[in-house]
Write a protein that holds these residues in place. Structure first.
Motif, PDB file in Angstrom:
ATOM      1  N   LYS A  93       1.014  -1.244  -0.001  1.00 21.18           N
ATOM      2  CA  LYS A  93      -0.063  -0.027  -0.066  1.00 21.18           C
ATOM      3  C   LYS A  93       0.856   1.605  -0.148  1.00 21.18           C
ATOM      4  O   LYS A  93       0.704   2.246  -0.777  1.00 21.18           O
ATOM      5  CB  LYS A  93      -0.998   0.102   1.184  1.00 21.18           C
ATOM      6  N   ASN A  94       1.910   1.280   0.853  1.00 23.49           N
ATOM      7  CA  ASN A  94       2.734   2.445   0.943  1.00 23.49           C
ATOM      8  C   ASN A  94       3.313   2.649  -0.628  1.00 23.49           C
ATOM      9  O   ASN A  94       3.443   3.734  -1.012  1.00 23.49           O
ATOM     10  CB  ASN A  94       3.864   2.202   1.809  1.00 23.49           C
ATOM     11  N   ALA A  95       3.803   1.539  -1.161  1.00 29.20           N
ATOM     12  CA  ALA A  95       4.631   1.938  -2.555  1.00 29.20           C
ATOM     13  C   ALA A  95       3.566   2.500  -3.573  1.00 29.20           C
ATOM     14  O   ALA A  95       3.953   3.281  -4.343  1.00 29.20           O
ATOM     15  CB  ALA A  95       5.220   0.489  -2.957  1.00 29.20           C
ATOM     16  N   ILE A  96       2.357   1.909  -3.523  1.00 29.54           N
ATOM     17  CA  ILE A  96       1.256   2.421  -4.384  1.00 29.54           C
ATOM     18  C   ILE A  96       0.930   3.857  -4.187  1.00 29.54           C
ATOM     19  O   ILE A  96       0.848   4.674  -5.036  1.00 29.54           O
ATOM     20  CB  ILE A  96       0.042   1.756  -4.145  1.00 29.54           C
ATOM     21  N   ASP A  97       1.117   4.265  -2.841  1.00 29.01           N
ATOM     22  CA  ASP A  97       0.655   5.504  -2.218  1.00 29.01           C
ATOM     23  C   ASP A  97       1.717   6.504  -3.045  1.00 29.01           C
ATOM     24  O   ASP A  97       1.632   7.598  -3.519  1.00 29.01           O
ATOM     25  CB  ASP A  97       0.386   5.485  -0.854  1.00 29.01           C
ATOM     26  N   TRP A  98       3.131   6.156  -2.667  1.00 28.71           N
ATOM     27  CA  TRP A  98       4.115   6.938  -3.038  1.00 28.71           C
ATOM     28  C   TRP A  98       4.385   7.018  -4.749  1.00 28.71           C
ATOM     29  O   TRP A  98       4.194   7.962  -5.116  1.00 28.71           O
ATOM     30  CB  TRP A  98       5.368   6.699  -2.648  1.00 28.71           C
ATOM     31  N   VAL A  99       4.036   5.857  -5.221  1.00 23.21           N
ATOM     32  CA  VAL A  99       4.402   6.085  -6.801  1.00 23.21           C
ATOM     33  C   VAL A  99       2.945   6.680  -7.495  1.00 23.21           C
ATOM     34  O   VAL A  99       3.262   7.337  -8.764  1.00 23.21           O
ATOM     35  CB  VAL A  99       4.251   4.407  -7.434  1.00 23.21           C
ATOM     36  N   SER A 100       1.912   6.737  -6.842  1.00 23.59           N
ATOM     37  CA  SER A 100       0.635   7.658  -7.400  1.00 23.59           C
ATOM     38  C   SER A 100       0.759   9.025  -7.270  1.00 23.59           C
ATOM     39  O   SER A 100       0.049   9.867  -8.017  1.00 23.59           O
ATOM     40  CB  SER A 100      -0.531   7.000  -6.805  1.00 23.59           C
ATOM     41  N   ARG A 101       1.682   9.434  -6.435  1.00 25.33           N
ATOM     42  CA  ARG A 101       1.838  10.772  -6.222  1.00 25.33           C
ATOM     43  C   ARG A 101       2.263  11.494  -7.703  1.00 25.33           C
ATOM     44  O   ARG A 101       3.404  11.174  -8.191  1.00 25.33           O
ATOM     45  CB  ARG A 101       2.969  11.234  -5.095  1.00 25.33           C
ATOM     46  N   PRO A 102       1.710  12.592  -8.211  1.00 24.89           N
ATOM     47  CA  PRO A 102       2.018  13.055  -9.603  1.00 24.89           C
ATOM     48  C   PRO A 102       3.091  14.075  -9.445  1.00 24.89           C
ATOM     49  O   PRO A 102       3.295  14.802  -8.458  1.00 24.89           O
ATOM     50  CB  PRO A 102       0.753  14.132  -9.657  1.00 24.89           C
ATOM     51  N   LEU A 103       3.762  13.937 -10.587  1.00 26.02           N
ATOM     52  CA  LEU A 103       4.936  15.151 -10.939  1.00 26.02           C
ATOM     53  C   LEU A 103       4.188  16.202 -11.469  1.00 26.02           C
ATOM     54  O   LEU A 103       3.373  15.983 -12.384  1.00 26.02           O
ATOM     55  CB  LEU A 103       6.113  14.370 -11.640  1.00 26.02           C
ATOM     56  N   GLU A 104       5.078  17.402 -11.682  1.00 24.00           N
ATOM     57  CA  GLU A 104       4.489  18.579 -12.295  1.00 24.00           C
ATOM     58  C   GLU A 104       4.173  18.106 -13.738  1.00 24.00           C
ATOM     59  O   GLU A 104       5.179  17.790 -14.415  1.00 24.00           O
ATOM     60  CB  GLU A 104       5.173  19.622 -11.987  1.00 24.00           C
TER      61      GLU A 104
END
Length: 189
Positions: A93-104
Motif C-alpha cells: 500500500k505504501n509503495a502504491i501511495d508514493w508511486v501514485s503521487r503526480p509530478l508536475e
C-alpha cells in the motif's frame, strides 16, 4: 501482437516470501508465453511511510521515482500479495501511495493507468491470502489499472511451492499458468 513488457513483483519484503516465489513462477509462465518480463523486489526500494508533510518538505523520495519509472515502462503487472491480518500488506500500500503521487505536468496515475494486472496470493493457510485480493483489486482499479477478472489464491503454498520456487501441484501450476498467459494476451493488445 507486440511483445508485452510485464513487471512481476510481490507485496512482501521477506527474502523467502511465498508470494515472491509465486510471482516469479507466474513470471516464468508469462515469459514462456512471449512476454518480456522484469522481476522487481520492493525490498530494493525502501520508502518512508507516506506522509504529505514529507512530500511537501522533501518531494517524492528517489526510490518512489525509480519505482514510478519502472512501473510506467511496463504494459502490465503480475502482483502476488500477501495477506496481513486479513488485508493488504503495508509495504504494498505504501509503495502504491508514493508511486501514485503526480509530478508536475504528468498525467494523473501515469504509472498505473491502463495497465493490465494479474493478481495472485500465497499463504501457508487454507485460504491462500484470498481476503487481501479484493482490497488490492479495489485500490488498483481505482487508480486506473485494468484488472484480470480471474485471480489465484494458493492455500498451503508452503507445501506446493518448492525451495526453487516451482509449483509442484499440477492443478495449482495450471491455474497460475493460465492466468499468466491470459495477462500476456491482454497486455499485448
Amino acid at each position: 501482437m507486440s511483445k508485452p513488457k510485464i513487471l512481476v513483483f510481490a507485496g512482501s519484503l521477506r527474502k523467502d516470501s511465498l508470494n515472491k516465489k509465486l510471482a516469479r513462477a507466474a513470471g516464468r509462465y508469462a515469459e514462456a508465453a512471449g512476454a518480456e518480463v522484469t522481476f522487481l523486489d520492493l525490498a530494493d526500494y525502501p520508502l518512508p511511510i507516506y506522509d504529505g508533510d514529507i512530500e511537501s518538505a522533501s518531494g517524492i523520495p528517489e526510490n518512489a521515482l525509480k519505482l514510478k519509472q519502472i512501473l510506467a515502462a511496463h504494459d502490465g503487472f503480475i502482483l502476488s500479495s500477501p495477506e496481513y491480518n486479513g488485508g493488504i500488506s503495508g509495504v504494498l500500500k505504501n509503495a502504491i501511495d508514493w508511486v501514485s503521487r503526480p509530478l508536475e505536468g504528468e498525467p494523473s496515475m501515469a504509472a498505473f493507468k491502463d495497465k493490465w494486472v494479474a493478481l495472485l496470493a500465497a499463504s501457508p493457510g487454507a485460504l491462500g491470502g484470498i481476503r487481501a485480493l479484493p482490497m488490492v483489486r479495489t485500490i488498483l482499479s481505482g487508480i486506473g489499472c485494468m484488472m484480470m477478472p480471474e485471480q489465484v489464491a494458493l492455500g498451503q503454498a508452503n507445501k506446493v511451492i518448492d525451495a526453487d520456487g516451482a509449483i509442484t501441484d499440477e492443478a495449482a501450476a495450471s491455474r497460475v499458468q493460465r492466468l499468466s498467459e491470459r495477462l500476456v494476451r491482454f497486455a499485448a493488445k
